[in-house]
Design an enzyme around this catalytic site. Structure first.
Site, PDB file in Angstrom:
ATOM      1  N   ARG A 102      32.401 -31.456  21.854  1.00 16.71           N
ATOM      2  CA  ARG A 102      32.731 -31.628  23.275  1.00 16.71           C
ATOM      3  C   ARG A 102      32.884 -30.295  24.018  1.00 16.71           C
ATOM      4  NH1 ARG A 102      35.141 -36.114  25.853  1.00 16.71           N
ATOM      5  NH2 ARG A 102      37.083 -35.040  26.201  1.00 16.71           N
ATOM      6  N   HIS A 202      42.604 -43.018  21.340  1.00 15.11           N
ATOM      7  CA  HIS A 202      43.448 -42.298  22.302  1.00 15.11           C
ATOM      8  C   HIS A 202      44.889 -42.800  22.195  1.00 15.11           C
ATOM      9  CE1 HIS A 202      39.555 -42.434  24.893  1.00 15.11           C
ATOM     10  NE2 HIS A 202      39.509 -41.420  24.047  1.00 15.11           N
TER      11      HIS A 202
END
Ligand code: SF4
Length: 550
Positions: A102, A202
């Site tokens: 990322r 998450h």
């Protein structure tokens, strides 16, 4: 088919027809399910929008854009943290493919500061561990890592096989912590198959960081206006730009969850005066839990887009209600906006009316529409890979969201006020006054109320649907991730990755906006993509041979 470069005003496409065409190809049962995930937007008074189905399982056989729970936990939330040593417990592939993909950047404070981000540590499970269990190997890996790196903290990330064979990473963490009491060791039950997408990861990451890290250290940073920035992951240097701006304004960012972050900042985050939330989906749990336990209010902001950045800074200044801070914020905005405006006008002249599609993340497909708007571009279709209904329709729908088995699979922590450390940062009367002034605490209006009527909002888009959208709308730009990039570019449409920014960035803040305007200008006005011929356009029959000659 619309001609390339058609602008929004000339577009005569009925989105209901596009939806019908997409669904026609599916078997009846699949079509019924997808029909509820593909919505023609309509915003009524009071921000009422149609209901969309989200956070439901992808139908097997569909080529989804989604990632797994492990990717959400290790890759998204913990990935950008430089001094929590991260061990992937599992076969090597999961660890390798979640290794810095990322483009999270980090800036250690000195050359001696630890930075484990360049390493991909994994237990590299083999057949033997799958059969006899991998806990022994995990303990050995932790011991070896401590001897080599002497970290403050170690996170263990479970992959699919770990859950399937029943390794107890939490028991291993406890045992190793007894052996090495100076190291905070914690495990995440983030096996890839948990939940329906990376969203589950998450939530798992938020829970563990909250219970095992936040509140471990009483070390408030200096500063009169101290805040935590939640849901900003420093992709391509975004957090650096936000830090530059907030510092110029006189704000102290105590911690960022988790771009350019370090363990001690997480551990003392409960001492800050305010939490602001960028990516709602990946971190709203943390904001909620910190408010309940420590009394820190939170509200949603957005630092993507120059105007959005200015608006967010003003909102933060209004919360603190200090005249000197407000003056400084206005000065910074005035200084920063002058060069932004110059480039914006140049670029707008070439980009006005062009069309964008955004299918990425759990707030990015919303935030980036503001940047496109600033240069006159219109978003005709957008959606998320892992969002829940509240990310689309706004938090007001949370009480009506059906709790299914997949949601129950993820632990929901019951959090109450901390006996000694709960301290409401604002009194009830002050909060009420701010509400009267338009503050929306604990709230997010969602993507759909800000999108135009008749735009197509699609949850969990897949490859086939992407091709139909391109065929029908011929957008000038498509924003998604690496899994979509080459298919879309072979369709003659430029693609901008908004997970990793390709090789560029930052795009947040004022300088980031300038970078984005210029890059989008180059992409949508370049003729090169129109010359691309996909192999199947010239040769629709694919032929192959095996490389084995034996
Ligand atoms: S789905 Fe399972 S095996 Fe695949 S990357 Fe995620 S954790 Fe690894």
């Amino acid at each position: 088919m619309a001609a390339p470069g058609n602008n929004a005003a000339e577009l005569h496409i009925d989105p209901s027809e596009v939806k019908k065409e997409i669904l026609n190809r599916y078997p009846a049962k699949v079509a019924r399910r997808r029909a509820r995930q593909i919505v023609v937007n309509k915003v009524d008074e009071g921000e009422q929008v149609p209901e969309i189905h989200a956070n439901t399982r992808t139908i097997p056989g569909i080529l989804t854009m989604r990632g797994c729970a492990y990717a959400g936990c290790k890759g998204v939330v913990l990935g950008p943290t430089r001094d929590i040593l991260q061990i992937t417990h599992g076969p090597i592939g999961c660890g390798f493919y979640s290794w810095l993909t990322r483009r999270n950047q980090t800036r250690p404070k000195s050359l001696d500061d630890p930075n484990y981000m360049p390493y991909a540590l994994s237990t590299d499970m083999q057949e033997e561990e799958i059969i006899f269990g991998g806990e022994k190997k995990l303990k050995k890996a932790i011991q070896e890592a401590i001897e080599l790196f002497h970290p403050k903290a170690i996170g263990i990330f479970s992959t699919c096989p770990v859950g399937l064979i029943g390794d107890d990473v939490h028991a291993v963490a406890r045992e190793m912590e007894e052996k090495y009491p100076e190291v905070n060791i914690f495990g995440f039950s983030c096996e890839g198959y948990k939940g329906v997408s990376q969203s589950a990861g998450h939530h798992i990451a938020n829970n563990k960081v909250f219970t095992d890290v936040v509140g471990q250290l009483e070390a408030p940073k200096e500063g009169s206006f101290r805040l935590n920035l939640l849901g900003e992951y420093n992709i391509g240097g975004d957090a650096f730009e936000i830090e530059r701006i907030t510092e110029a304004c006189g704000l102290t960012v105590h911690s960022t969850f988790s771009g350019n972050s370090e363990y001690d900042e997480f551990a003392s985050a409960h001492t800050a005066d305010l939490n602001v939330v960028m990516c709602h989906r990946s971190i709203n749990y943390m904001a909620e839990m910190m408010e309940k336990r420590y009394g820190i209010p939170w509200f949603k902001i957005n630092f993507v887009g120059a105007r959005a950045t200015a608006k967010s800074l003003r909102k933060i200044a209004a919360y603190f209600g200090d005249a000197t801070l407000t003056e400084k914020v206005e000065k910074v905005i005035a200084e920063e906006m002058a060069p932004v405006e110059k480039v914006r006008q140049e670029v707008e002249a070439r980009c006005r009316g062009k069309l964008a599609m955004l299918f990425v993340g759990g707030s990015r497909a919303h935030h980036y529409q503001e940047l496109f708007e600033e240069i006159g571009m219109k978003t005709i279709s957008a959606g998320y890979e892992f969002a829940h209904r509240d990310d689309y329709e706004g938090r007001k729908v949370i009480p009506t969201i059906t709790v299914d088995a997949d949601t129950r699979n993820i632990e929901e922590l019951t959090v109450g006020p901390d006996g000694t450390r709960f301290r409401p940062r604002k009194g009830a009367a002050e909060i009420e006054r701010l509400r009267q002034e338009g503050f929306r605490f604990n709230d997010y209006e969602g993507l759909m109320p800000q999108m135009a009527d008749n735009s197509l909002v699609i949850d969990d888009l897949n490859h086939y649907e992407t091709e139909v959208l391109i065929e029908k709308y011929k957008p000038d730009i498509f924003c998604a991730g690496i899994k979509e990039k080459y298919v879309i570019q072979k369709g003659g449409i430029p693609l901008k990755q908004l997970h990793s920014y390709d090789y560029s960035g930052p795009y947040a803040g004022f300088r980031g906006a300038i970078n984005f305007y210029r890059e989008i200008d180059r992409l949508v006005n370049s003729k090169v993509f129109r010359f691309v011929k996909a192999p199947w356009q010239e040769n629709p029959e694919l032929a192959g041979s095996y490389g084995w000659n034996g």
